[in-house]
Write a protein that holds these residues in place. Structure first.
Motif, short mmCIF file in Angstrom:
data_model
loop_
_atom_site.label_atom_id
_atom_site.label_comp_id
_atom_site.label_asym_id
_atom_site.label_seq_id
_atom_site.Cartn_x
_atom_site.Cartn_y
_atom_site.Cartn_z
N ALA A 82 140.04 42.95 29.87
CA ALA A 82 139.74 42.25 28.61
C ALA A 82 138.29 41.81 28.64
O ALA A 82 137.67 41.72 29.71
CB ALA A 82 140.65 41.03 28.48
N ASN A 83 137.75 41.54 27.46
CA ASN A 83 136.38 41.00 27.41
C ASN A 83 136.25 39.93 26.33
O ASN A 83 135.13 39.58 25.95
CB ASN A 83 135.35 42.13 27.21
CG ASN A 83 135.64 42.93 25.96
OD1 ASN A 83 136.35 42.44 25.06
ND2 ASN A 83 135.12 44.13 25.88
N ASP A 84 137.40 39.46 25.87
CA ASP A 84 137.37 38.43 24.84
C ASP A 84 138.35 37.33 25.24
O ASP A 84 139.55 37.61 25.47
CB ASP A 84 137.79 39.08 23.51
CG ASP A 84 137.82 38.08 22.38
OD1 ASP A 84 138.54 37.07 22.50
OD2 ASP A 84 137.12 38.30 21.37
N PRO A 85 137.90 36.08 25.33
CA PRO A 85 138.78 35.01 25.82
C PRO A 85 140.06 34.88 25.01
O PRO A 85 141.14 34.72 25.57
CB PRO A 85 137.92 33.75 25.68
CG PRO A 85 136.51 34.23 25.64
CD PRO A 85 136.54 35.60 25.05
N LEU A 122 131.56 43.56 33.53
CA LEU A 122 131.43 42.15 33.10
C LEU A 122 130.85 41.30 34.24
O LEU A 122 130.72 40.08 34.10
CB LEU A 122 132.80 41.59 32.71
CG LEU A 122 133.51 42.25 31.52
CD1 LEU A 122 134.86 41.60 31.28
CD2 LEU A 122 132.66 42.14 30.26
N GLN A 123 130.55 41.97 35.34
CA GLN A 123 130.12 41.29 36.56
C GLN A 123 128.90 40.37 36.37
O GLN A 123 128.72 39.41 37.11
CB GLN A 123 129.76 42.38 37.58
CG GLN A 123 129.73 41.96 39.01
CD GLN A 123 129.43 43.14 39.93
OE1 GLN A 123 128.67 44.04 39.56
NE2 GLN A 123 130.00 43.14 41.11
N GLU A 127 128.95 33.60 32.01
CA GLU A 127 129.34 32.60 30.99
C GLU A 127 130.64 33.03 30.29
O GLU A 127 131.56 32.23 30.11
CB GLU A 127 128.22 32.51 29.95
CG GLU A 127 127.96 31.08 29.50
CD GLU A 127 126.75 31.04 28.60
OE1 GLU A 127 126.94 30.97 27.39
OE2 GLU A 127 125.60 31.11 29.12
N LEU A 128 130.69 34.31 29.94
CA LEU A 128 131.88 34.85 29.27
C LEU A 128 133.09 34.77 30.21
O LEU A 128 134.18 34.34 29.81
CB LEU A 128 131.63 36.31 28.86
CG LEU A 128 132.85 37.08 28.37
CD1 LEU A 128 133.33 36.55 27.03
CD2 LEU A 128 132.55 38.58 28.24
N LEU A 129 132.88 35.16 31.47
CA LEU A 129 134.00 35.15 32.43
C LEU A 129 134.50 33.73 32.63
O LEU A 129 135.71 33.47 32.71
CB LEU A 129 133.55 35.74 33.77
CG LEU A 129 133.25 37.24 33.74
CD1 LEU A 129 132.84 37.73 35.12
CD2 LEU A 129 134.45 38.03 33.25
N GLU A 130 133.56 32.82 32.72
CA GLU A 130 133.92 31.41 32.92
C GLU A 130 134.83 30.94 31.77
O GLU A 130 135.86 30.32 32.00
CB GLU A 130 132.62 30.61 32.94
CG GLU A 130 132.68 29.38 33.81
CD GLU A 130 132.68 28.14 32.97
OE1 GLU A 130 131.79 28.03 32.13
OE2 GLU A 130 133.55 27.30 33.17
N GLU A 165 136.18 30.60 40.95
CA GLU A 165 137.08 29.55 41.45
C GLU A 165 136.94 28.29 40.60
O GLU A 165 137.93 27.69 40.18
CB GLU A 165 136.75 29.24 42.92
CG GLU A 165 137.61 28.12 43.48
CD GLU A 165 137.16 27.64 44.86
OE1 GLU A 165 136.02 27.94 45.27
OE2 GLU A 165 137.95 26.94 45.51
N LYS A 166 135.69 27.94 40.32
CA LYS A 166 135.43 26.72 39.55
C LYS A 166 136.01 26.83 38.13
O LYS A 166 136.51 25.84 37.57
CB LYS A 166 133.91 26.50 39.48
CG LYS A 166 133.54 25.10 39.15
CD LYS A 166 132.10 24.80 39.53
CE LYS A 166 131.60 23.63 38.72
NZ LYS A 166 130.39 23.91 37.97
N ALA A 167 136.00 28.04 37.61
CA ALA A 167 136.52 28.23 36.24
C ALA A 167 138.04 28.13 36.20
O ALA A 167 138.62 27.97 35.13
CB ALA A 167 136.07 29.59 35.72
N GLY A 168 138.70 28.29 37.35
CA GLY A 168 140.16 28.13 37.35
C GLY A 168 140.92 29.28 38.01
O GLY A 168 142.16 29.29 37.99
N CYS A 169 140.20 30.24 38.58
CA CYS A 169 140.87 31.35 39.27
C CYS A 169 141.62 30.80 40.49
O CYS A 169 141.05 30.04 41.27
CB CYS A 169 139.81 32.38 39.68
SG CYS A 169 140.45 33.67 40.73
#
Ligand SMILES: Cc1cc2nc3c(=O)[nH]c(=O)nc-3n(C[C@H](O)[C@H](O)[C@H](O)COP(=O)(O)O)c2cc1C
Length: 464
Positions: A82-85, A122-123, A127-130, A165-169
């Protein structure tokens, strides 16, 4: 109940799984997962599913997840690209009741991922991944995990992992190869990178890459300190890899076919592909059965070929059982070593070093003739003069309107499409593109002759 996180999730939900079957498009389907679990796999991933298609297509959801639900197939992680939150969240919400976690694919390096802008492409979009991971972590009832490839630099890889990790993984799988280590340039995965990530984050980490035998699993865990080890190709060639066994291929093939029958439907092309991988070494010798396997029209047909292969092997087995590595024993697929050393120097795994594996050239590589992808090798075999070097490709003169190659002798200096439109609009001809709008002399003569004949005919009718 509160959602389990990180190590609690790994310990309780995933039951401290160490032996993991990788997500594999067209290959980690239910039947294969069940076979792998019977032979030591403790956690499996679905093949990568396309989040957007999953959201919009109920059939896709049923065929790829809902209809595959099965008690023995847990713990299970569903992987999406995916590439859209919002889309990712919507897909994950639709999948979360059927699995134990949702994984985001950040490792796919293939052309299709480049075009679709997902996977490893997306590597660099932190910002998007976060955003994607934060939203999923907040809204889902199951944990969110990620599967990444490494950057060349260890420090950057570590920062990347810390950001996720910080984003919630809640669990990270690190495939120790870079974006460019694909196709003929796959080479060896870097456990150095994986070890550094393991040290730097406080969530469980799975290592991926260089796993061909159970001894690799044990060494990898020891050297990197990861919680578990994921295998893709090693598992495809030996589904009993995590048992530390190398059974005869027919044992695995027949058991797999039984599972397929027991849990229908299973797409025939998946079954065929599994049999091709399992029987890979034997088919090098019994080439005549290769075509039969390729052409079999149903499950029975595939089973028949598999049986023929077994009978031939058993026949040979009696006569030649002194061979050190008989072809009928499940074993890794060893690929030729690339001529150029792989960028990523610091790699481990003594056994693996000897059997450097280059991944299938599924994706278009643009390297030298030594590193041509399988597709390009096929093209080259059809046309030995085919040139894949972009600089040496013949330069075409461009259509003045759209930039496609122009027709050689087009009177308007356009490509076929643009020429047709112009010729139609201006009622003008282009002989090179065979578009004729101005009537020529013979046409005019024919038409007037036709008219005369009609009028004579109608007069005859009137006088009849
Ligand atoms: C047939 C095949 C299909 C794959 N499909 C996926 C996929 O759907 N998602 C993914 O993250 N990786 C996919 N991969 C990559 C593997 O999960 C794994 O990262 C890679 O093969 C390296 O592991 P290995 O050295 O054990 O083969 C696929 C690999 C293979 C061989």
């Amino acid at each position: 109940m509160a959602k389990l996180q990180g190590f609690d999730f790994w310990n309780n939900t995933l039951k401290a799984a160490r032996f993991v079957v990788a997500p594999m498009v067209d290959q980690s389907e239910l039947a294969w997962r069940l076979l792998s679990r019977r032979h030591g796999a403790q956690l499996c991933y679905t093949p990568m599913l396309h989040a957007q298609v999953f959201v919009r297509d109920a059939n896709y959801r049923r065929e790829n997840l809902y209809n595959e639900v099965c008690e023995e197939d847990r713990p299970l992680i569903t992987q999406f690209c995916a590439n859209d939150p919002e889309v990712f969240l919507e897909a994950a919400l639709l999948a979360q009741d059927y699995c134990d976690a949702i994984d985001l694919n950040l490792g796919c390096p293939q052309m299709i991922a480049k075009r679709g802008h997902y996977g490893v492409f997306l590597q660099d979009e932190w910002e998007l991944l976060e955003k994607m991971i934060r939203l999923a972590n907040e809204k889902l009832s199951v944990p969110i995990t990620c599967k990444i490839r490494v950057f060349k630099e260890i420090e950057k890889t570590v920062c990347y992992a810390q950001m996720l990790e910080k984003a919630g993984c809640q669990l990270l799988t690190v495939h120790g190869r870079t974006k460019d280590q694909k196709g003929a340039m796959t080479g060896i995965a870097s456990w150095e990178h994986i070890k550094a990530v393991r040290k730097a984050v406080n969530i469980p980490v799975f290592a991926n890459g260089n796993i061909q035998h159970l001894s690799d699993v044990e060494r990898c865990i020891q050297e990197t300190g990861v919680q578990g080890v994921m295998s893709a190709e090693g598992n495809l060639h030996n589904p009993a890899i995590f048992e530390g066994r190398s059974p005869p291929v027919w044992e695995m093939a027949e058991e797999y076919l039984e599972v397929v029958k027991q849990y229908p439907p299973c797409t025939l092309s998946y079954v065929r592909a599994h049999l091709f991988k399992l029987w890979h070494h034997t088919l090098q010798i019994h080439q005549d059965l290769r075509e039969e396997l390729a052409k079999a029209k149903n499950l029975e047909g595939l089973a028949d070929v598999s049986k023929k292969l077994r009978l031939r092997c058993q026949d040979v087995e009696e006569r030649e059982d002194s061979l050190p590595f008989p072809h009928w024993i499940c074993q890794p697929y060893v690929r030729p070593v690339p001529k150029e050393p792989v960028a990523n120097g610091n790699s481990q795994g003594s056994e693996v070093k000897k059997t450097v594996c280059q991944k299938r050239a599924l994706e278009d590589s643009d390297g030298s003739p030594d590193t041509l992808s399988k597709n390009k090798q096929k093209k080259r075999s059809r046309n030995p003069n085919k040139n894949f070097c972009p600089e040496q490709k013949p330069k075409y003169i461009k259509c003045e309107q759209c930039g496609n190659p122009k027709g050689n002798k087009c009177v308007f200096n356009l490509c076929r499409g643009c020429c047709k439109k112009k010729a139609y609009k201006e009622v003008a001809d282009c002989p090179s593109h065979k578009t004729f709008f101005q009537p020529n002399v013979s046409q005019v003569l024919c038409e007037s002759l036709e008219k005369r004949q009609i009028s004579v005919f109608s007069q005859l009718l009137l006088h009849a």
